[in-house]
Design a protein around this motif. Sequence first.
Motif, PDB file in Angstrom:
ATOM      1  N   SER A 161       1.014  -1.260  -0.096  1.00  0.00           N
ATOM      2  CA  SER A 161       0.013   0.248  -0.038  1.00  0.00           C
ATOM      3  C   SER A 161       0.923   1.440   0.148  1.00  0.00           C
ATOM      4  CB  SER A 161      -1.016  -0.399   1.001  1.00  0.00           C
ATOM      5  OG  SER A 161      -0.525  -0.413   2.195  1.00  0.00           O
ATOM      6  N   THR A 162       2.163   1.515   0.579  1.00  0.00           N
ATOM      7  CA  THR A 162       3.011   2.280   0.437  1.00  0.00           C
ATOM      8  C   THR A 162       3.327   3.224  -0.953  1.00  0.00           C
ATOM      9  OG1 THR A 162       4.121   1.861   3.073  1.00  0.00           O
ATOM     10  CG2 THR A 162       5.302   3.119   1.683  1.00  0.00           C
ATOM     11  N   ILE A 163       4.208   1.418  -1.919  1.00  0.00           N
ATOM     12  CA  ILE A 163       4.474   1.776  -3.190  1.00  0.00           C
ATOM     13  C   ILE A 163       3.508   2.904  -3.759  1.00  0.00           C
ATOM     14  CG2 ILE A 163       5.261   0.331  -4.713  1.00  0.00           C
ATOM     15  CD1 ILE A 163       5.652  -1.949  -2.932  1.00  0.00           C
ATOM     16  N   GLN A 164       2.386   2.123  -4.616  1.00  0.00           N
ATOM     17  CA  GLN A 164       2.094   2.552  -4.981  1.00  0.00           C
ATOM     18  C   GLN A 164       1.171   4.186  -4.859  1.00  0.00           C
ATOM     19  OE1 GLN A 164      -1.970   0.134  -4.892  1.00  0.00           O
ATOM     20  NE2 GLN A 164      -3.342   1.774  -4.297  1.00  0.00           N
TER      21      GLN A 164
ATOM     22  N   GLY B 191       2.720  -3.302  -6.090  1.00  0.00           N
ATOM     23  CA  GLY B 191       2.590  -4.065  -4.561  1.00  0.00           C
ATOM     24  C   GLY B 191       3.840  -4.795  -4.468  1.00  0.00           C
ATOM     25  N   ALA B 192       4.125  -5.716  -4.754  1.00  0.00           N
ATOM     26  CA  ALA B 192       5.350  -6.495  -4.473  1.00  0.00           C
ATOM     27  C   ALA B 192       6.529  -7.562  -5.218  1.00  0.00           C
ATOM     28  CB  ALA B 192       4.459  -7.903  -3.617  1.00  0.00           C
ATOM     29  N   ALA B 193       5.661  -8.432  -6.068  1.00  0.00           N
ATOM     30  CA  ALA B 193       6.014  -8.789  -7.202  1.00  0.00           C
ATOM     31  C   ALA B 193       7.219  -7.991  -8.806  1.00  0.00           C
ATOM     32  CB  ALA B 193       5.871 -10.247  -7.639  1.00  0.00           C
ATOM     33  N   TRP B 194       6.364  -6.884  -8.998  1.00  0.00           N
ATOM     34  CA  TRP B 194       6.664  -6.107  -9.742  1.00  0.00           C
ATOM     35  C   TRP B 194       8.083  -5.265  -9.175  1.00  0.00           C
ATOM     36  CZ3 TRP B 194       9.265  -5.347 -14.306  1.00  0.00           C
ATOM     37  CH2 TRP B 194       9.594  -3.838 -14.194  1.00  0.00           C
ATOM     38  N   ASN B 195       7.302  -5.134  -8.460  1.00  0.00           N
ATOM     39  CA  ASN B 195       9.369  -3.887  -7.193  1.00  0.00           C
ATOM     40  C   ASN B 195       9.979  -4.589  -7.130  1.00  0.00           C
ATOM     41  OD1 ASN B 195       8.446  -0.894  -6.718  1.00  0.00           O
ATOM     42  ND2 ASN B 195       9.215  -2.050  -4.872  1.00  0.00           N
ATOM     43  N   THR B 196       9.919  -5.653  -6.884  1.00  0.00           N
ATOM     44  CA  THR B 196      11.114  -6.431  -6.123  1.00  0.00           C
ATOM     45  C   THR B 196      11.782  -6.878  -7.501  1.00  0.00           C
ATOM     46  OG1 THR B 196       9.866  -7.716  -4.751  1.00  0.00           O
ATOM     47  CG2 THR B 196      11.832  -8.570  -5.327  1.00  0.00           C
ATOM     48  N   VAL B 197      11.786  -7.324  -8.911  1.00  0.00           N
ATOM     49  CA  VAL B 197      12.152  -7.439  -9.922  1.00  0.00           C
ATOM     50  C   VAL B 197      12.822  -6.095 -10.406  1.00  0.00           C
ATOM     51  CG1 VAL B 197      11.726  -8.556 -12.118  1.00  0.00           C
ATOM     52  CG2 VAL B 197      11.025  -9.869 -10.729  1.00  0.00           C
ATOM     53  N   GLN B 198      12.089  -5.246  -9.917  1.00  0.00           N
ATOM     54  CA  GLN B 198      12.185  -3.827 -10.724  1.00  0.00           C
ATOM     55  C   GLN B 198      13.650  -3.323 -10.090  1.00  0.00           C
ATOM     56  OE1 GLN B 198       9.090  -0.897 -10.724  1.00  0.00           O
ATOM     57  NE2 GLN B 198       9.976   0.092 -12.140  1.00  0.00           N
TER      58      GLN B 198
END
Lengths: 350, 350
Positions: free
Chosen positions: A133-136, A330-337
């Motif tokens: 919820s913080t990321i977005q 919120g999770a997987a994509w930000n991690t891979v990014q």
Amino acid sequence: MTQETKYNVAVVGATGAVGQKIIELLQGKSFPINNLKLLSSKRSAGSAVTVNGKEIIVEEATPESFEGVDIALFSAGGSVSKQLAPEAVKRGAVVVDNTSAYRMDPDVPLVVPEVNPEDLKNHQGIIANPNCSTIQMVAALQPIKEKYGLNKVIVSTYQAVSGAGNEAIDELKTQSQQQLNGEALEANLLPVKGDEKHYPIAFNALPQIDVFQENGYTFEEMKMINETKKILHDDALHVAATCVRLPFVTSHAESVYVELEEAGVQVKDIWNLLESADGIILEDDPTNQTYPTPLSAEGKEEVFVGRVRKDLDEDKGFHLWVVSDNLLKGAAWNTVQIAQTLIEKDWLKK
Amino acid sequence: MTQETKYNVAVVGATGAVGQKIIELLQGKSFPINNLKLLSSKRSAGSAVTVNGKEIIVEEATPESFEGVDIALFSAGGSVSKQLAPEAVKRGAVVVDNTSAYRMDPDVPLVVPEVNPEDLKNHQGIIANPNCSTIQMVAALQPIKEKYGLNKVIVSTYQAVSGAGNEAIDELKTQSQQQLNGEALEANLLPVKGDEKHYPIAFNALPQIDVFQENGYTFEEMKMINETKKILHDDALHVAATCVRLPFVTSHAESVYVELEEAGVQVKDIWNLLESADGIILEDDPTNQTYPTPLSAEGKEEVFVGRVRKDLDEDKGFHLWVVSDNLLKGAAWNTVQIAQTLIEKDWLKK
């Protein structure tokens, strides 16, 4: 002719909701992988996952699993990260951790690549992925803060059950069918797996995500408050959050009120900013009923913003509606990014 | 020995979601009825409703329907009220209108009996029942405003589909089953029946309730803003609202941020106030995971408040979570309460 460097990558929590999305993204994004290791708890080990046409057996994560690993993407809960992330680092891996275990550690960068990529430079082996919820929210706020300054943020969230894992999705579906059948709803998991009481989520709203802190705020609310300040490098920023779990599977939505430093800003100014911001898609046309919703954002990597309104009383006040797929950005994509950015900028080495 | 006066009562919109609740309440509360007339559109007329063991046939509402009626409770949409409420008044009835048709008319009292009962005294025949989401919020805010003053209110709502009528409940249930069956969702009604586009509500959140205004706010949001100021008699009060429709059947929830005039107030002070306030039930014990939810408030007449927190930055700022059954306190019960108050205070005659 250049030769692309390829990396040995480990996914920890490979059978979970976020782990599965990470594996999908590593394939879809053609991440430069030499060897992919899928790790999990002892309980989930042994299952087979097909990656790029090749079957990979999920192994139990142990300290030794990280021998030879360059990049380890952790998404198996805070206690696993506490125990195994240092072991991975000790063996030479860079860890991108998707739990709350290290987020507020001053030695650990907390990164949204569109917002504070430079923070990656000083990593000591572990990089934390912020709370979904913080990321977005910070992705939408950063361009505004940069241009007009930001004094205050008050957010009320509308959060999907997948943030609580695959079991929570199953619980929502089971309860929904029970309700439609006129049966009693069985609640065994939400709002918080380990907490004492459980309430139905189907056809309901639960104003509790994660456990309560002594100050009356939930841990999810404190994560949004503290992580936002850390990512935006602004301890003086006023941030308040109310976090609510709702009966939908995917995507978090947020009703965000902000107060800028600068006066006289108009909705069109905010629109212009967001339209040209990385990773943001503006969907805001009231006359055509255009705004993002959890269903419309599902499966997409961007953060969607709509309902931008100037406050009717406060010249520096604006309201926004921010939606994003909690399992992706919120999770997987930000991690891979984060992992991609480390490679592109050549910041992998400590 | 005293003899109770009994009244001829008409319910307009008797077959709708709110009309049905009004009929239930008139029976349950032993409202002093001489004759009960059930009225509806031509389309719904002819059906039979059993009231206190007696079958009543629903009749088509016409100007003549109101001959001899003392109290007319309208809940059949704004256009019906516009057309027939003056006809009822002309024939000597006092109208309690549950639509938005007259709410902002300066000659029409807009009343929540726990908040501004005295406003009833000056009625000219029509009394307006406020919007559902407004009623529960002002009920919670009034005791706080009275004791500590109130400068600012920022609310994000979590609203049930029953606010859009029985058809919307059917749409939610049909779509929910479609989703569970893996079928495509058919959207024909929400967010707004007469509006151009329709989006699925099942497993989703729609940041639109009622139509958009030129200023980018929805009519529902403007209702909350304007009605709150009128009911609290405070045009200077800053009110901002974001209204969101969610996939549950009953009860609206609200995440409300308030700024008081007085400094130094603590959560316990707010608790004490709300515990002794009329029509409010405080459900706020984080250590025991006690807070209201839409499901827990369903079927109850009170307004439930939980999650009271002091803002972490603003000494005068507080956050509250306010939940109430939108068909009862938000509509039918407040309407019946207004009629009861008129009788008890002997304010029925103009």
